[in-house]
Design a protein around this motif. Structure first.
Motif, short mmCIF file in Angstrom:
data_model
loop_
_atom_site.label_atom_id
_atom_site.label_comp_id
_atom_site.label_asym_id
_atom_site.label_seq_id
_atom_site.Cartn_x
_atom_site.Cartn_y
_atom_site.Cartn_z
N GLY A 1 0.79 -1.22 0.00
CA GLY A 1 0.00 0.00 0.00
C GLY A 1 0.82 1.28 0.00
N LEU A 2 2.14 1.14 -0.02
CA LEU A 2 3.01 2.32 0.00
C LEU A 2 3.36 2.81 -1.41
N ASP A 3 2.91 2.08 -2.43
CA ASP A 3 3.29 2.44 -3.80
C ASP A 3 2.78 3.81 -4.23
N GLY A 4 1.78 4.35 -3.56
CA GLY A 4 1.29 5.69 -3.88
C GLY A 4 2.05 6.79 -3.18
N ASN A 5 2.98 6.43 -2.32
CA ASN A 5 3.74 7.41 -1.55
C ASN A 5 5.15 7.58 -2.09
#
Length: 165
Positions: free
Chosen positions: A117-121
């Motif tokens: 879920g960190l791929d957007g950060n």
């Protein structure tokens, strides 16, 4: 300039225990860099503060609830950690989202690893003159590690300025 009260910022430091050596080296340098901040007082919580006999799950839950920002020290071991995935990340990037500062402690493959879920950060890495690929903390030489922490400090201060106006 008159001394004014600094804004206290409580950081929850999330890292994989397999990365203890690099996480410790990073935190030592980062704490030194942040200590003289003019505007913010950086307070870091790590699970190393849990005292013998305390319920470590409760202590971690309380620290997550009370933090202002999650400092995520990302590595393959971090991404593979079941505890981080199930207990820490949902409180930082799930519904109860808090500001996070993802830092590339050790290289991960941004295209092939499950980034939980960190791929957007934006994940902080160091841009080194003449080197095409951005560097993780672990890839840096001693002098580059100082540059890494200096650049990160500047970006964190800018992010906190955005949050605190």
């Amino acid at each position: 300039m008159a001394n004014k009260e600094r804004i206290k910022i409580r950081f929850f430091v999330s890292y994989a225990h397999d990365d203890e050596e690099y996480a410790s080296a990073f935190m030592d340098e980062f704490k030194e860099m942040t200590a003289p901040s003019e505007r913010y007082e950086y307070l870091f919580w790590q699970d190393t503060e849990i005292l013998p006999g305390e319920n470590w799950r409760e202590e971690i839950k309380e620290a997550l609830d009370n933090c202002d920002v999650g400092l995520l020290l990302i590595s393959p071991a971090f991404l593979a950690s079941k505890f981080i995935d199930e207990e820490e990340l949902p409180r930082l990037v799930g519904d109860k989202k808090k500001p996070i500062i993802p830092v590339m402690l050790k290289m991960v493959n941004l295209k092939r690893h499950n980034l939980k879920g960190l791929d957007g950060n934006q994940i902080f890495r160091l841009k080194v003159e003449g080197v095409k690929q951005l560097k993780s903390f672990a890839q840096c030489s001693a002098s580059q590690r100082s540059d890494f922490v200096y650049e990160l400090f500047d970006k964190v201060e800018s992010r906190l300025d955005k949050i605190h106006g």
